[in-house]
Design a protein around this motif. Structure first.
Motif, mmCIF file in Angstrom:
data_model
loop_
_atom_site.group_PDB
_atom_site.id
_atom_site.type_symbol
_atom_site.label_atom_id
_atom_site.label_comp_id
_atom_site.label_asym_id
_atom_site.label_seq_id
_atom_site.Cartn_x
_atom_site.Cartn_y
_atom_site.Cartn_z
ATOM 1 N N GLN A 282 0.833 -1.210 0.000
ATOM 2 C CA GLN A 282 0.000 0.000 0.000
ATOM 3 C C GLN A 282 0.865 1.257 0.000
ATOM 4 O OE1 GLN A 282 -2.741 0.126 3.269
ATOM 5 N NE2 GLN A 282 -3.792 1.970 2.551
ATOM 6 N N ALA A 283 1.953 1.235 0.784
ATOM 7 C CA ALA A 283 2.836 2.403 0.853
ATOM 8 C C ALA A 283 3.580 2.623 -0.463
ATOM 9 C CB ALA A 283 3.837 2.219 2.002
ATOM 10 N N ALA A 284 3.904 1.529 -1.179
ATOM 11 C CA ALA A 284 4.715 1.639 -2.393
ATOM 12 C C ALA A 284 3.910 1.925 -3.652
ATOM 13 C CB ALA A 284 5.527 0.351 -2.582
ATOM 14 N N GLN A 285 2.632 1.629 -3.646
ATOM 15 C CA GLN A 285 1.824 1.785 -4.866
ATOM 16 C C GLN A 285 1.815 3.208 -5.434
ATOM 17 O OE1 GLN A 285 -1.947 -0.067 -3.857
ATOM 18 N NE2 GLN A 285 -1.433 -1.893 -5.068
ATOM 19 N N PRO A 286 1.729 4.259 -4.605
ATOM 20 C CA PRO A 286 1.763 5.612 -5.176
ATOM 21 C C PRO A 286 3.072 5.939 -5.901
ATOM 22 C CG PRO A 286 0.901 5.650 -2.935
ATOM 23 C CD PRO A 286 1.459 4.296 -3.151
ATOM 24 N N TYR A 287 4.109 5.133 -5.679
ATOM 25 C CA TYR A 287 5.403 5.378 -6.313
ATOM 26 C C TYR A 287 5.616 4.482 -7.538
ATOM 27 C CZ TYR A 287 6.287 7.820 -1.949
ATOM 28 O OH TYR A 287 6.213 8.679 -0.875
ATOM 29 N N GLY A 288 4.528 3.879 -8.025
ATOM 30 C CA GLY A 288 4.614 3.084 -9.253
ATOM 31 C C GLY A 288 5.139 1.690 -9.029
ATOM 32 N N LEU A 289 4.650 1.014 -8.024
ATOM 33 C CA LEU A 289 5.074 -0.358 -7.774
ATOM 34 C C LEU A 289 4.671 -1.245 -8.950
ATOM 35 C CD1 LEU A 289 6.226 -2.504 -5.797
ATOM 36 C CD2 LEU A 289 3.893 -2.794 -4.931
ATOM 37 N N ARG A 290 5.664 -1.879 -9.588
ATOM 38 C CA ARG A 290 5.351 -2.737 -10.734
ATOM 39 C C ARG A 290 5.629 -4.204 -10.459
ATOM 40 N NH1 ARG A 290 9.985 -4.028 -13.552
ATOM 41 N NH2 ARG A 290 11.835 -2.773 -13.129
ATOM 42 N N ASP A 291 6.424 -4.503 -9.416
ATOM 43 C CA ASP A 291 6.702 -5.900 -9.097
ATOM 44 C C ASP A 291 7.234 -5.988 -7.674
ATOM 45 O OD1 ASP A 291 6.859 -8.593 -9.399
ATOM 46 O OD2 ASP A 291 8.631 -8.603 -10.684
ATOM 47 N N LEU A 292 7.074 -7.172 -7.082
ATOM 48 C CA LEU A 292 7.515 -7.398 -5.706
ATOM 49 C C LEU A 292 8.022 -8.834 -5.596
ATOM 50 C CD1 LEU A 292 7.531 -6.687 -2.584
ATOM 51 C CD2 LEU A 292 5.230 -7.646 -2.533
ATOM 52 N N SER A 293 9.193 -8.996 -5.018
ATOM 53 C CA SER A 293 9.712 -10.346 -4.777
ATOM 54 C C SER A 293 10.116 -10.465 -3.310
ATOM 55 C CB SER A 293 10.914 -10.652 -5.677
ATOM 56 O OG SER A 293 11.961 -9.728 -5.462
ATOM 57 N N ILE A 294 9.880 -11.642 -2.743
ATOM 58 C CA ILE A 294 10.141 -11.873 -1.320
ATOM 59 C C ILE A 294 11.111 -13.035 -1.171
ATOM 60 C CG2 ILE A 294 9.104 -12.473 0.904
ATOM 61 C CD1 ILE A 294 6.485 -11.313 -0.147
#
Length: 313
Positions: A282-294
């Motif tokens: 949620q915090a990263a979406q306004p900055y254009g989150l396009r992918d996430l890896s864990i």
């Protein structure tokens, strides 16, 4: 302790003197599998070269099985096996002869040297290559011969300098199994490597060296836990101009221990906590989150954090 290093320092003289090793202290226990990690030019190979009597230190001392390697190099070599970075097999000798002559050099009788060579050829699955020459061997086979030769005189400590360099994945895994088997013979193993996976898989304890100094020393589990994180979240962002703002915001979240910039966004270090991942997203979406890896922390994570991401010559 089977290996003791005290105040070790090595300076290469020249127009611009180079401090390769800068007052390091290390101990390796008998039967231990110990890894020395570091980027290019960190001082790994110089340290191993001093321990194996190939380079003289500027200051400090190294003892192997209680023998000072500078004061009594010939005696120390009886306790040392060495597999250097590059293939040093005698190309004019067969696989059998490379091991056989090594045994003779260390005082074996002809009969005992032949018996020991045959024993090692069987142990390392090289009997079909007895009459082959080094130029006829693949990289993996040549490495097996080098390890067999290095332990032919039954040393107490085996030094492996970048043992997987140039090997394909299958040969690397086979080499790992061979190294693990040496423990059953009571051989202490000290290795340098660039492969973090290799150190994690083989070593009970590792030290990370950079600019000639030891940065950390401990078990892989201990070093990974020192990051204070159970989970790493790599955020790949379209917008990289406001990373400082997002970084500060993420650091303030419950469960987040740290956040650092990467080439594609941010890496978040976090402890396991309910609802943590949705909050980060949620915090990263306004900055254009396009992918996430864990992922989980690894030795590579520790290594990069301590030594930096820049390329080394």
């Amino acid at each position: 302790m089977i290996v003791e290093i005290r105040g070790l320092r090595k300076v290469y003289d020249g127009k611009q003197p180079v401090v390769a090793v800068d007052h390091i202290d290390l101990e390796v226990q008998a039967g231990e599998m110990f890894g020395l990690l570091g980027p290019n030019g960190a001082g790994k190979t110089t340290t191993i070269s001093i321990c194996t009597t190939r380079v003289l230190p500027t200051a400090g001392s190294v003892t192997i099985a209680g023998v000072d390697v500078v004061a009594h190099p010939a005696m120390a070599r009886r306790h040392i096996g060495i597999v250097p970075q590059f293939n040093t097999l005698d190309r004019s000798c067969t696989v059998f002869e490379n091991i056989y002559f090594h045994c003779l050099y260390f005082g074996y009788s002809s009969h005992d040297a032949r018996q020991r060579s045959q024993e090692l050829l069987e142990q390392f699955h090289l009997t079909e290559r007895t009459s082959a020459y080094p130029t006829q061997l693949s990289g993996g086979l040549a490495q097996r011969v080098q390890i067999a030769r290095a332990i032919a005189h039954r040393p107490k400590v085996l030094f492996l300098d970048e043992p997987s360099a140039g090997l394909d994945p299958q040969s690397r895994i086979a080499m790992w199994e061979i190294v693990r088997s040496l423990r059953a013979q009571g051989i202490t193993v000290v290795l340098t490597t660039h492969y973090m996976e290799e150190a994690d898989a083989l070593c009970e304890r590792v030290a990370i060296i950079d600019n000639g100094r030891i940065l950390v020393d401990g078990s892989p589990e201990k070093l990974k836990s020192s990051l204070g994180a159970e989970t790493l979240c790599d955020l790949h962002l379209r917008e990289l101009t406001q990373l400082d703002t997002l970084q500060a915001e993420l650091k303030s979240l419950p469960g987040v221990t740290s956040a650092e910039t990467t080439a594609t966004g941010l890496r978040v270090f976090a402890r396991a906590a309910d609802g943590m991942l949705p909050t980060i997203i949620q915090a990263a979406q306004p900055y254009g989150l396009r992918d996430l890896s864990i992922t989980e922390p690894s030795l590579e994570t520790v290594f990069i954090r301590l030594t930096g991401r820049e390329l080394r010559d």
